[in-house]
Design a protein around this motif. Structure first.
Motif, PDB file in Angstrom:
ATOM      1  N   ALA A 287      -3.678 -24.435  -3.278  1.00 17.56           N
ATOM      2  CA  ALA A 287      -3.763 -24.545  -1.943  1.00 17.56           C
ATOM      3  C   ALA A 287      -4.651 -25.927  -1.656  1.00 17.56           C
ATOM      4  O   ALA A 287      -5.188 -26.464  -2.553  1.00 17.56           O
ATOM      5  CB  ALA A 287      -4.664 -23.381  -1.029  1.00 17.56           C
ATOM      6  N   ILE A 288      -4.434 -26.516  -0.572  1.00 15.61           N
ATOM      7  CA  ILE A 288      -5.092 -27.649   0.024  1.00 15.61           C
ATOM      8  C   ILE A 288      -5.475 -27.380   1.221  1.00 15.61           C
ATOM      9  O   ILE A 288      -4.749 -26.658   2.214  1.00 15.61           O
ATOM     10  CB  ILE A 288      -4.167 -28.841  -0.192  1.00 15.61           C
ATOM     11  CG1 ILE A 288      -3.696 -29.217  -1.560  1.00 15.61           C
ATOM     12  CG2 ILE A 288      -4.639 -30.091   0.579  1.00 15.61           C
ATOM     13  CD1 ILE A 288      -3.036 -30.519  -1.567  1.00 15.61           C
ATOM     14  N   THR A 289      -6.929 -27.792   1.558  1.00 14.04           N
ATOM     15  CA  THR A 289      -7.447 -27.673   2.690  1.00 14.04           C
ATOM     16  C   THR A 289      -7.874 -28.628   3.274  1.00 14.04           C
ATOM     17  O   THR A 289      -8.573 -29.511   2.406  1.00 14.04           O
ATOM     18  CB  THR A 289      -8.776 -26.457   3.063  1.00 14.04           C
ATOM     19  OG1 THR A 289      -9.578 -26.776   2.104  1.00 14.04           O
ATOM     20  CG2 THR A 289      -7.933 -25.060   2.287  1.00 14.04           C
TER      21      THR A 289
ATOM     22  N   ASP B 289       2.938 -20.523  -8.582  1.00  9.82           N
ATOM     23  CA  ASP B 289       4.133 -19.978  -8.030  1.00  9.82           C
ATOM     24  C   ASP B 289       4.424 -20.305  -6.505  1.00  9.82           C
ATOM     25  O   ASP B 289       5.228 -19.840  -5.908  1.00  9.82           O
ATOM     26  CB  ASP B 289       4.076 -18.237  -8.126  1.00  9.82           C
ATOM     27  CG  ASP B 289       3.947 -17.892  -9.405  1.00  9.82           C
ATOM     28  OD1 ASP B 289       4.733 -18.105 -10.394  1.00  9.82           O
ATOM     29  OD2 ASP B 289       2.868 -17.145  -9.908  1.00  9.82           O
ATOM     30  N   GLY B 290       3.295 -20.667  -6.117  1.00 15.61           N
ATOM     31  CA  GLY B 290       3.518 -21.160  -4.439  1.00 15.61           C
ATOM     32  C   GLY B 290       2.231 -22.229  -4.011  1.00 15.61           C
ATOM     33  O   GLY B 290       1.492 -22.201  -4.740  1.00 15.61           O
ATOM     34  N   VAL B 291       2.535 -22.980  -2.969  1.00 16.11           N
ATOM     35  CA  VAL B 291       1.506 -23.985  -2.332  1.00 16.11           C
ATOM     36  C   VAL B 291       1.267 -23.459  -1.092  1.00 16.11           C
ATOM     37  O   VAL B 291       2.109 -23.387  -0.101  1.00 16.11           O
ATOM     38  CB  VAL B 291       2.096 -25.273  -2.452  1.00 16.11           C
ATOM     39  CG1 VAL B 291       1.031 -26.197  -2.079  1.00 16.11           C
ATOM     40  CG2 VAL B 291       2.323 -25.536  -4.119  1.00 16.11           C
ATOM     41  N   ILE B 292       0.215 -23.405  -0.695  1.00 16.01           N
ATOM     42  CA  ILE B 292      -0.399 -23.311   0.720  1.00 16.01           C
ATOM     43  C   ILE B 292      -1.184 -24.461   1.268  1.00 16.01           C
ATOM     44  O   ILE B 292      -2.033 -25.072   0.436  1.00 16.01           O
ATOM     45  CB  ILE B 292      -1.250 -22.014   0.871  1.00 16.01           C
ATOM     46  CG1 ILE B 292      -0.624 -20.959   0.672  1.00 16.01           C
ATOM     47  CG2 ILE B 292      -1.878 -22.128   2.258  1.00 16.01           C
ATOM     48  CD1 ILE B 292      -1.681 -19.657   0.681  1.00 16.01           C
ATOM     49  N   ILE B 293      -0.830 -25.148   2.247  1.00 12.23           N
ATOM     50  CA  ILE B 293      -1.272 -26.497   2.821  1.00 12.23           C
ATOM     51  C   ILE B 293      -1.734 -26.165   4.104  1.00 12.23           C
ATOM     52  O   ILE B 293      -1.260 -25.746   4.950  1.00 12.23           O
ATOM     53  CB  ILE B 293      -0.455 -27.538   3.033  1.00 12.23           C
ATOM     54  CG1 ILE B 293       0.092 -27.860   1.543  1.00 12.23           C
ATOM     55  CG2 ILE B 293      -0.986 -28.760   3.475  1.00 12.23           C
ATOM     56  CD1 ILE B 293       1.121 -29.007   1.480  1.00 12.23           C
ATOM     57  N   ALA B 294      -3.183 -25.949   4.229  1.00  9.89           N
ATOM     58  CA  ALA B 294      -3.768 -25.267   5.597  1.00  9.89           C
ATOM     59  C   ALA B 294      -4.702 -26.655   5.858  1.00  9.89           C
ATOM     60  O   ALA B 294      -5.659 -26.976   5.516  1.00  9.89           O
ATOM     61  CB  ALA B 294      -4.779 -24.389   5.137  1.00  9.89           C
ATOM     62  N   ALA B 295      -3.908 -27.556   6.849  1.00  7.90           N
ATOM     63  CA  ALA B 295      -4.506 -28.766   7.092  1.00  7.90           C
ATOM     64  C   ALA B 295      -4.240 -29.297   8.678  1.00  7.90           C
ATOM     65  O   ALA B 295      -2.892 -28.877   9.020  1.00  7.90           O
ATOM     66  CB  ALA B 295      -3.907 -29.810   5.980  1.00  7.90           C
TER      67      ALA B 295
END
Length: 472
Positions: free
Chosen positions: A5-7, A57-63
């Motif tokens: 993930a990226i925040t 398996d997956g990427v979350i971009i919370a930005a």
């Protein structure tokens, strides 16, 4: 699963790290592995390596600001606001568990196959791009305003000599040089704001025309105006430059010209276009608006001051660092450079009241709060002292209908007292911490405003909240 993930939030302070913590804990609770890269005010931390991305398996971009997604081609990518990362991390991870997140590279290609209605629906569900682009510019602008405001405030506080016209710094003194450095920092504010709005829209080719447009916007001499177009002009210049560059980038050119497009043709053509539009069309009207705004602020007395303070205080507390909060914050920050630090003063008070008030509430009546909330109250007190409104989020997330009105009323009360007392803040930040750096005028009433506001919040919250179960 292995997730990454990226925040990132506009200011790169609280939301960035709160979202990272919430996502990591939610993944651990569900039995998954997660590594979170934070893109905060001090830069990238815990950076994702190529191996991390390859094995994910997956990427979350919370930005809430621009994030480069090119390294995630071929991966399932879920883009949400940083607030979603804080408030519903388990729900985001569940979307990967149900295999509902499409592959990033396929999203672009498959969009052409969808109906216009579906595309519009998807776009409406995503965060407003205008807000995202604006906040990208604001995040880069803030350090320049902080440096300028602090240096000017310190030079006046320490090196200023009282005269009939107020504090004056003697020419040739070291403090006069420090004052000039602060003023120089302020001159970068509008070009930086414009440049990074354009970067958010059109990537790096937008930087030069955006900054050129911002510089022209801030200097009325280009279009025959004594006053520049200020921060409003800078925002318009940034969006104008960004969309002009984006349009030029879409023009098909011979292959032999393509290498010089980003370094020569795009910056040159777009800078000339932005300059021409501002000099001959937009400059004077926007400068007129800024002059009118300044005159209105200078002429505010009594009731009008109270109304403005109430509006700004309510906006700051309403979403605790969200879009509404940022609009009021941006207005106050811009007014510092326009010579109205007295607008930032009430905002600085309102910023810290929600976390301080809720922290105080947990100490006054423990029966109204769970053990988890009492622990959050201690953190909220610490965050309030350094001007981080987001310390109130855990309480608002649990009981929004009671907490949000209480913190709004407390912030409004504090802001009104500060406005009527002439409290001024020379840096775009809030909480007692700004007084430590001598950035506040009328320090006594600054603290009185904060104390009254936090007491109002604490008492209101404890009146409207119901006692929790004994087990908690």
């Amino acid at each position: 699963m292995k997730l990454v993930a990226i925040t990132s939030c506009p200011n790169g302070i609280a939301h960035t790290y709160m979202a990272a913590e919430k996502l990591a804990k939610a993944a651990e609770k569900k039995g998954h592995e997660m590594k979170v890269e934070t893109q905060g005010s001090i830069g990238v931390e815990n950076e994702l390596t190529p191996e991390d991305i390859e094995n994910a398996d997956g990427v979350i971009i919370a930005a809430d600001k621009q994030v480069d997604k090119s390294r995630f081609h071929g991966k399932r990518v879920l883009e949400v606001s940083v607030t979603d990362g804080i408030r519903r991390p388990e729900e985001l991870i569940a979307q990967f568990e149900r295999n509902e997140v499409p592959v990033y590279a396929e999203q672009v290609a498959s969009a052409k196959l969808k109906s216009i209605t579906e595309v519009k629906k998807e776009r409406s569900q995503k965060q407003n791009p205008i807000y995202r682009n604006l906040m990208n510019g604001v995040s880069y602008m803030i350090p320049f305003v902080v440096i300028g405001g602090l240096l000017i405030a310190l030079s006046l506080a320490i090196g200023g000599e009282p005269t009939e016209k107020g504090l004056v710094i003697p020419q040739g003194s070291i403090w006069n040089n420090i004052l000039n450095v602060g003023v120089a920092s302020f001159t970068f504010m509008v070009p930086i704001l414009s440049g990074f709005i354009a970067v958010s829209i059109a990537d790096r080719p937008g930087l030069a025309p955006g900054m050129v447009g911002g510089y022209i916007a801030a200097n009325g001499s280009f279009y025959g105006s004594q006053a520049g177009a200020g921060f409003i002009g800078g925002i318009i210049a940034g969006f104008l430059a960004g969309y002009i560059v984006k349009a030029i980038k879409r023009i098909r050119v011979p292959q032999m010209i393509q290498p010089v497009m980003p370094i020569l043709i795009i910056p040159l053509c777009s800078s000339l276009l932005v300059a021409a539009i501002f000099i001959f069309v937009l400059g004077q009207p926007i400068a007129g608006i800024m002059e009118g705004l300044t005159s209105w602020l200078n002429g505010m007395q009594g009731a009008s001051k109270v109304v403005l303070a109430m509006i700004l205080g309510a906006m700051i507390a309403f979403d605790m660092g969200g879009p509404v909060n940022k609009v009021a914050f941006l207005f106050g920050s811009a007014m510092i450079a326009e010579g109205h630090a007295d607008i930032m003063g009430p905002i600085a008070v309102a910023i810290c009241i929600p976390p301080l008030g809720l922290g105080l509430a947990t100490l006054l009546n423990k029966s109204k709060f769970t053990n988890e909330e009492r622990e959050a109250g201690k953190a909220a007190l610490a965050m309030g002292l350094v001007g981080i409104t987001e310390g109130a989020i855990p309480f608002a997330a649990r009981d929004p209908l009671r907490v949000i009105p209480s913190i709004m009323i407390g912030s409004m009360v504090g802001a009104v007292i500060a406005m009527l007392s002439g409290v001024a803040d020379h840096v775009p930040h809030g909480g007692p911490i700004v007084a430590v750096f001598q950035a506040v005028d009328n320090v006594l009433m600054f603290f009185v405003s904060i104390i009254v506001g936090m007491i109002v919040t604490a008492l209101l919250v404890n009146v409207v909240k119901k006692p929790v179960d004994v087990e908690n």
